[in-house]
Design a protein around this motif. Structure first.
Motif, short mmCIF file in Angstrom:
data_model
loop_
_atom_site.label_atom_id
_atom_site.label_comp_id
_atom_site.label_asym_id
_atom_site.label_seq_id
_atom_site.Cartn_x
_atom_site.Cartn_y
_atom_site.Cartn_z
N MET A 280 -1.39 1.93 22.82
CA MET A 280 -2.20 0.88 22.24
C MET A 280 -1.41 0.26 21.11
N GLY A 281 -1.76 -0.95 20.78
CA GLY A 281 -1.02 -1.58 19.69
C GLY A 281 -1.86 -2.62 18.99
N VAL A 282 -1.24 -3.24 18.02
CA VAL A 282 -1.95 -4.27 17.25
C VAL A 282 -0.94 -5.31 16.78
N VAL A 283 -1.35 -6.56 16.80
CA VAL A 283 -0.52 -7.63 16.25
C VAL A 283 -1.25 -8.20 15.04
N MET A 284 -0.57 -8.20 13.91
CA MET A 284 -1.18 -8.74 12.68
C MET A 284 -0.47 -10.04 12.36
N ASP A 285 -1.23 -11.13 12.37
CA ASP A 285 -0.62 -12.44 12.12
C ASP A 285 -1.22 -13.04 10.84
N GLY A 286 -0.47 -13.95 10.23
CA GLY A 286 -0.97 -14.62 9.03
C GLY A 286 -0.74 -13.82 7.77
N ILE A 287 0.13 -12.81 7.84
CA ILE A 287 0.43 -11.99 6.64
C ILE A 287 1.58 -12.66 5.90
N ARG A 288 1.40 -12.82 4.61
CA ARG A 288 2.40 -13.48 3.78
C ARG A 288 3.75 -12.74 3.79
N PRO A 289 4.86 -13.47 3.67
CA PRO A 289 6.16 -12.78 3.61
C PRO A 289 6.37 -12.09 2.26
N GLY A 290 7.26 -11.10 2.29
CA GLY A 290 7.71 -10.47 1.04
C GLY A 290 6.79 -9.41 0.48
N LEU A 291 5.73 -9.02 1.25
CA LEU A 291 4.82 -7.98 0.75
C LEU A 291 5.37 -6.60 1.13
N ASP A 292 5.14 -5.62 0.27
CA ASP A 292 5.53 -4.24 0.61
C ASP A 292 4.69 -3.76 1.78
N PHE A 293 5.32 -3.07 2.72
CA PHE A 293 4.59 -2.53 3.87
C PHE A 293 4.84 -1.04 3.90
N ASP A 294 3.84 -0.28 3.48
CA ASP A 294 4.00 1.16 3.33
C ASP A 294 3.64 1.86 4.65
N VAL A 295 4.66 2.18 5.45
CA VAL A 295 4.42 2.77 6.78
C VAL A 295 3.76 4.14 6.64
N GLU A 296 4.14 4.90 5.60
CA GLU A 296 3.57 6.24 5.42
C GLU A 296 2.06 6.17 5.18
N ALA A 297 1.63 5.15 4.41
CA ALA A 297 0.19 5.00 4.15
C ALA A 297 -0.55 4.68 5.44
N ILE A 298 0.11 3.94 6.33
CA ILE A 298 -0.51 3.61 7.62
C ILE A 298 -0.60 4.87 8.48
N GLN A 299 0.48 5.66 8.45
CA GLN A 299 0.47 6.92 9.21
C GLN A 299 -0.64 7.85 8.71
N LYS A 300 -0.84 7.86 7.39
CA LYS A 300 -1.87 8.72 6.81
C LYS A 300 -3.26 8.36 7.34
N GLU A 301 -3.53 7.06 7.43
CA GLU A 301 -4.83 6.62 7.95
C GLU A 301 -4.96 6.97 9.44
#
Ligand SMILES: Cc1cc2nc3c(=O)[nH]c(=O)nc-3n(C[C@H](O)[C@H](O)[C@H](O)COP(=O)(O)O)c2cc1C
Length: 417
Positions: A1-22
């Motif tokens: 399964m997957g997800v596409v996130m569009d409309g997110i502003r450039p240059g923001l921090d993307f914390d992969v570990e926080a996503i994994q935690k959820e």
């Protein structure tokens, strides 16, 4: 399964570990009260990120199914499972995949949770906090709300004693080959007033739609919810004084717009449809059959819906926040501006490093030819030109003079060495 996130502003921090935690919070196989399926749910990034930052292009995340076991579904191939989407899916498409893991399976919630985790991080930067918990199972209610307790018990209930009683109930229902429903409370704290829309994108409508889109959710209540049907105006209205609202019966939303109070939502979660207890159904040919569903199912969906409900609330509020920023013209936040400054300063330092290399080469050239390091005519020319450039670019000439005094004196030092 997957997800596409569009409309997110450039240059923001993307914390992969926080996503994994959820995602780990959503994962099955964590206790006797949820499905024993084993899924590692590792998030993979396919696009939209570079060196931990968003690029402004669509972000695609994928979570592969590793713990699948389609054989459990073989004997159910031609049967409609009561409470499931098999019948309606076949009516809609004329074809269906009878195995688990598809769009009408809880598996699809991984995408919601991954995207929601990012929305949560962004909301947290504004101080907005989203919390959900199991508040009721079989009439057993959480009375003591201890937020620190939620993740400490397998039911994600903030009242330890109520959790114990709920656990007993779920286990006894499970032993009977049955399942049970419950209530999940979803809260959003520190939401600024003004989010939402007065007509078609009412905040309460968006929240209700988002939560209702989760499998197994059969009702959404905001504030006093269904109780309002039995209340008087004087009981339900939130009166105001100089300090603001005196109560929060509205659940933090009035006229489709946030009031600035806590947003309070309750969702009613149905009992897990897959149960061992024999039930009546029909097969795809219309023959009446009996069905008993074995396999690795959640005896109560509530604890697993908690992170999904938080994710959906986060996605709605993040969308509303981005729209509100456009209205207020506050498209850029201080942290984004600071990131930009950091990037520019980094470039300045890189340029100074390149300049230093050239200065060293010039020093060698002068040494080989016995030319003096200091060339006052050239220095005067350098200053004249830099000051002209500063004036053209509307930069302080005093600042530029100071900077080039320092740079030239440093260059002389290098060349003398
Ligand atoms: C997190 C989560 C876990 C779920 N676990 C199960 C399960 O183990 N077995 C099952 O039969 N249904 C489970 N469901 C519910 C079904 O997905 C859902 O009831 C079904 O797709 C029908 O949709 P509806 O109930 O919204 O009409 C789960 C739902 C969620 C959100």
């Amino acid at each position: 399964m997957g997800v596409v996130m569009d409309g997110i502003r450039p240059g923001l921090d993307f914390d992969v570990e926080a996503i994994q935690k959820e995602l780990d919070r959503r994962r099955p196989g964590q206790s006797r009260f949820v499905s024993s399926r084993v899924e590692s749910d590792r998030v993979e990034i396919l696009s939209g990120l570079f060196e931990g930052k968003t690029l402004g292009t669509p972000i695609c995340l994928v979570i592969r199914n590793l713990g699948h076991d389609s054989s459990a579904y073989d004997e159910l191939k031609d049967l409609f499972r009561p409470g499931h989407a098999g019948y309606t899916t076949l009516k809609k498409y004329g074809i269906r995949d009878h195995r688990g893991g598809g769009r009408s399976s809880a598996r699809e919630t991984v995408g919601r949770v991954a995207a929601g985790a990012f929305a949560k991080q962004e909301l947290a930067k504004e101080g907005i906090l989203i919390i959900a918990y199991t508040s009721e199972i079989d009439g057993i209610k959480a009375h003591r709300i201890d937020m620190d307790e939620i993740e400490k018990n397998p039911l994600r209930c903030p009242d330890r004693n109520a959790a114990k009683r709920m656990e007993k109930k779920i286990l006894s229902v499970k032993r009977e080959g049955n399942s049970i429903g419950g209530v999940v409370q979803v809260l959003a704290q520190n939401v600024p007033p003004g989010l939402g829309d007065p007509v078609f994108k009412k905040l309460d409508g968006e929240i209700a739609g988002a939560l209702m889109s989760i499998g197994g959710v059969k009702a959404v209540e905001i504030g006093d919810g269904a109780k309002v049907a039995r209340m008087k105006g004087s009981e339900h209205n939130d009166q105001m004084d100089r300090r603001g609202f005196k109560t929060n019966h509205s659940g933090g939303i009035l006229g489709g717009i946030s009031t600035g109070q806590e947003i309070r939502v309750r969702i009613a979660v149905k009992p897990t449809p897959s149960i061992e207890k024999p039930q009546e159904t029909v097969d795809i040919y219309g023959n009446e059959r009996q069905i008993s569903i074995r396999g690795r199912h959640d005896p109560c969906i509530c604890p697993r819906i908690v992170p999904v409900a938080e994710a959906m609330m986060a996605l709605v509020l993040y969308d509303a926040l981005l729209r509100q920023r456009e209205i207020e013209g506050k498209a850029l936040r201080i942290d984004q501006l600071r990131d930009e400054i950091d990037r520019l300063d980094h470039q300045i330092i890189d340029l100074l490093a390149s300049r230093r290399q050239i200065s060293i080469s010039i020093g060698q050239y002068k040494k080989e030819r016995g030319i003096a390091v200091r060339d006052r005519a050239r220095e005067r020319e350098v200053f004249r030109q830099r000051i002209r450039w500063a004036e053209e670019s509307n930069v302080s000439t005093v600042l530029v003079k100071e900077i080039f005094n320092a740079i030239l004196s440093h260059s002389r030092g290098i060349q003398t060495e």
